[in-house]
Design a protein around this motif. Structure first.
Motif, mmCIF file in Angstrom:
data_model
loop_
_atom_site.group_PDB
_atom_site.id
_atom_site.type_symbol
_atom_site.label_atom_id
_atom_site.label_comp_id
_atom_site.label_asym_id
_atom_site.label_seq_id
_atom_site.Cartn_x
_atom_site.Cartn_y
_atom_site.Cartn_z
ATOM 1 N N PRO A 32 31.538 43.768 43.507
ATOM 2 C CA PRO A 32 30.369 43.650 44.607
ATOM 3 C C PRO A 32 29.640 42.582 44.252
ATOM 4 C CG PRO A 32 31.049 45.956 43.953
ATOM 5 C CD PRO A 32 31.944 45.038 43.131
ATOM 6 N N ASP A 33 29.468 42.102 43.036
ATOM 7 C CA ASP A 33 28.346 40.993 43.062
ATOM 8 C C ASP A 33 29.279 39.737 43.216
ATOM 9 O OD1 ASP A 33 29.732 40.548 40.793
ATOM 10 O OD2 ASP A 33 28.096 40.648 39.435
ATOM 11 N N GLY A 34 30.321 39.672 43.521
ATOM 12 C CA GLY A 34 30.972 38.397 43.865
ATOM 13 C C GLY A 34 31.868 37.819 42.571
ATOM 14 N N TRP A 35 31.695 38.493 41.290
ATOM 15 C CA TRP A 35 32.445 37.863 40.295
ATOM 16 C C TRP A 35 33.832 38.129 40.550
ATOM 17 C CZ3 TRP A 35 29.954 35.769 36.135
ATOM 18 C CH2 TRP A 35 30.752 35.385 34.934
ATOM 19 N N ALA A 36 34.590 37.204 40.263
ATOM 20 C CA ALA A 36 36.057 37.303 40.408
ATOM 21 C C ALA A 36 37.083 37.683 39.126
ATOM 22 C CB ALA A 36 36.635 35.765 40.736
ATOM 23 N N LEU A 37 37.677 38.876 39.266
ATOM 24 C CA LEU A 37 38.349 39.655 38.001
ATOM 25 C C LEU A 37 39.977 39.086 38.305
ATOM 26 C CD1 LEU A 37 37.042 43.056 37.381
ATOM 27 C CD2 LEU A 37 36.087 40.809 36.573
ATOM 28 N N ARG A 38 40.491 38.330 37.472
ATOM 29 C CA ARG A 38 41.904 38.142 37.421
ATOM 30 C C ARG A 38 42.721 39.654 37.677
ATOM 31 N NH1 ARG A 38 45.962 34.923 33.739
ATOM 32 N NH2 ARG A 38 45.268 36.450 32.096
ATOM 33 N N ARG A 39 43.815 39.716 38.500
ATOM 34 C CA ARG A 39 44.519 40.959 38.703
ATOM 35 C C ARG A 39 45.882 40.613 38.820
ATOM 36 N NH1 ARG A 39 43.293 43.734 44.390
ATOM 37 N NH2 ARG A 39 43.813 41.525 45.087
ATOM 38 N N TYR A 40 46.897 41.326 38.308
ATOM 39 C CA TYR A 40 48.043 41.329 38.300
ATOM 40 C C TYR A 40 48.714 42.688 38.788
ATOM 41 C CZ TYR A 40 52.955 40.398 36.804
ATOM 42 O OH TYR A 40 54.362 40.239 36.855
ATOM 43 N N ARG A 41 49.869 42.702 39.730
ATOM 44 C CA ARG A 41 50.650 43.960 39.999
ATOM 45 C C ARG A 41 52.036 43.381 40.289
ATOM 46 N NH1 ARG A 41 46.996 43.947 45.666
ATOM 47 N NH2 ARG A 41 47.046 41.736 45.311
ATOM 48 N N LEU A 42 52.844 44.540 39.892
ATOM 49 C CA LEU A 42 54.121 44.602 39.729
ATOM 50 C C LEU A 42 54.609 45.857 40.032
ATOM 51 C CD1 LEU A 42 56.504 42.757 38.699
ATOM 52 C CD2 LEU A 42 56.452 43.775 36.517
ATOM 53 N N GLY A 43 55.826 46.039 40.698
ATOM 54 C CA GLY A 43 56.572 47.209 40.777
ATOM 55 C C GLY A 43 56.388 47.721 42.353
ATOM 56 N N LYS A 44 57.453 48.464 42.651
ATOM 57 C CA LYS A 44 57.345 49.146 44.186
ATOM 58 C C LYS A 44 56.705 50.294 44.376
ATOM 59 C CE LYS A 44 60.209 45.721 45.438
ATOM 60 N NZ LYS A 44 59.873 44.690 46.344
ATOM 61 N N GLY A 45 56.302 51.154 43.264
ATOM 62 C CA GLY A 45 55.513 52.317 43.571
ATOM 63 C C GLY A 45 56.435 53.540 44.000
ATOM 64 N N ARG A 46 57.450 53.780 43.801
ATOM 65 C CA ARG A 46 58.360 55.041 44.340
ATOM 66 C C ARG A 46 57.835 56.278 43.452
ATOM 67 N NH1 ARG A 46 62.222 51.113 43.697
ATOM 68 N NH2 ARG A 46 62.833 52.060 41.717
ATOM 69 N N ARG A 47 57.172 55.826 42.333
ATOM 70 C CA ARG A 47 56.642 57.207 41.627
ATOM 71 C C ARG A 47 55.379 57.443 42.048
ATOM 72 N NH1 ARG A 47 56.953 59.434 36.240
ATOM 73 N NH2 ARG A 47 55.766 60.745 37.454
ATOM 74 N N GLY A 48 54.639 56.279 42.256
ATOM 75 C CA GLY A 48 53.185 56.296 42.289
ATOM 76 C C GLY A 48 52.678 55.060 41.854
ATOM 77 N N ARG A 49 51.200 55.105 41.353
ATOM 78 C CA ARG A 49 50.608 54.080 41.016
ATOM 79 C C ARG A 49 50.027 54.014 39.882
ATOM 80 N NH1 ARG A 49 46.657 52.605 44.567
ATOM 81 N NH2 ARG A 49 47.245 50.085 44.525
ATOM 82 N N VAL A 77 52.418 49.051 38.940
ATOM 83 C CA VAL A 77 51.350 48.803 37.866
ATOM 84 C C VAL A 77 50.531 47.583 38.427
ATOM 85 C CG1 VAL A 77 51.196 48.484 35.588
ATOM 86 C CG2 VAL A 77 53.106 49.437 36.278
ATOM 87 N N THR A 78 49.006 48.101 38.034
ATOM 88 C CA THR A 78 47.961 47.073 38.339
ATOM 89 C C THR A 78 47.137 46.733 37.160
ATOM 90 O OG1 THR A 78 47.902 47.483 40.659
ATOM 91 C CG2 THR A 78 45.930 46.358 39.448
ATOM 92 N N SER A 79 46.980 45.779 36.748
ATOM 93 C CA SER A 79 46.177 45.419 35.550
ATOM 94 C C SER A 79 45.043 44.345 35.912
ATOM 95 C CB SER A 79 47.065 44.971 34.187
ATOM 96 O OG SER A 79 46.259 45.143 33.322
ATOM 97 N N PHE A 80 43.949 44.224 35.130
ATOM 98 C CA PHE A 80 43.099 42.943 35.391
ATOM 99 C C PHE A 80 42.515 42.561 34.012
ATOM 100 C CE2 PHE A 80 40.487 47.031 35.964
ATOM 101 C CZ PHE A 80 39.127 46.655 35.417
#
Length: 326
Positions: A32-49, A77-80
């Motif tokens: 919300p304050d504009g700071w950029a957090l590096r994010r990574y996502r992998l997978g289709k999510g058939r099970r969930g997130r 899967v999401t990580s940051f």
């Protein structure tokens, strides 16, 4: 009763720990304050997130192996990288100093990130936090963040291992350093070229020299993600935040299914504190490894690492529903 042999159910498969998996997405999320957090996502999510929260000084690259494992089991899967570390910028002019002004800043980032993440898609949502990430996850839940369908804490920082100093003296030293104006300075030295220091650090983190070497490889090849010791302010915040979480009433209100993995040989976080907090959680189960595991349980030698993955997967199957569509 004998423990289940999870390791034999997960034979080691070839995975290039020094390359990004195919099909992943690396970008930035803005707080919300504009700071950029590096994010990574992998997978289709058939099970969930699944949201994976790493520890102090870590970067996404250290956990690509387990991220790929869970993506292969059907999770998206999401990580940051936390504010001030990894690929998410720095908060002092010293690029190797892990500084934060207040742990509340981490909590604010996590709450906002998790809210956006939850809003993206419906379905089962689980969260996992290692070390500092485990502390932030439990603290955010104790402070009212929406609870996931299940959560996992791996060697969570629910207390700081201050030995050989008693905790009261560690607190006094940290306060003295803050009073001296050293709050944004490194709390200790870490010689990048010292083989002896690298061996000592490796043994505190993992028995696996190859996985430890992977971290050094990523640091050497992407110097902008490298981080060294924490600042004195980070140390003071860690001591205070862990005390408040352990003594406060919020822990007893965290009712989602929780699995906690720890090790008796941890030299970074307090296993005694983990046991004490686990006893106050209404829906938690705890497994504590012995001499076979150091702090980074998910980056240990395969017998430990695969056992931990097996325990986590079995727990998530039970707590967040069986796999479907795989």
């Amino acid at each position: 009763m004998d423990s289940p042999d999870f390791a034999s159910a997960f034979p080691a498969a070839a995975f290039d720990r020094r390359a990004w998996p195919m099909g992943g997405r690396l970008d930035y999320w803005h707080a919300p304050d504009g700071w950029a957090l590096r994010r990574y996502r992998l997978g289709k999510g058939r099970r969930g997130r699944m949201l994976v929260l790493n520890g102090r000084g870590d970067m996404i690259e250290k956990y690509l192996e387990v991220i790929d494992h869970w993506a292969g089991r059907g999770w998206e899967v999401t990580s940051f990288d936390w504010r001030g570390q990894g690929g998410s910028g720095r908060l002092t002019d010293d690029p190797l100093c892990g500084h934060i002004g207040n742990f509340a800043d981490y909590i604010a980032d996590l709450r906002a990130f998790a809210a956006d993440w939850r809003a993206e898609k419906p379905g089962p949502a689980v969260m996992l936090g290692h070390s500092m990430g485990g502390h932030m996850l439990l603290r955010a839940l104790a402070e009212g963040m929406r609870q996931p369908d299940a959560a996992v804490l791996v060697a969570p920082m629910l207390g700081v291992h201050t030995a050989p100093l008693p905790r009261w003296l560690a607190v006094a030293v940290a306060r003295m350093m803050l009073a001296s104006g050293a709050g944004d300075k490194r709390a200790w030295t870490q010689k990048e070229d010292s083989e002896r220091q690298r061996v000592v650090r490796q043994k505190r983190l993992t028995h696996d020299p190859d996985r430890y070497a992977d971290e050094l490889w990523w640091r050497d090849h992407s110097r902008e993600i490298a981080l060294g010791p924490p600042s004195w302010n980070w140390v003071a915040q860690a001591l205070e935040s862990t005390r408040e979480l352990a003594e406060g009433p919020g822990v007893a209100q965290v009712g989602c299914p929780l699995l906690i993995l720890a090790t008796e040989m941890d030299r970074l976080v307090s296993t005694a504190a983990i046991r004490q907090v686990a006893a106050r959680l209404p829906n938690a189960r705890l497994h504590v490894y012995g001499r076979e595991a150091a702090h980074e349980i998910l980056r240990e030698m395969d017998p430990v690492r695969l056992d931990a993955l097996g325990r986590i997967d079995a727990f998530l199957d039970e707590a967040a529903g069986q796999e479907t569509g795989l």
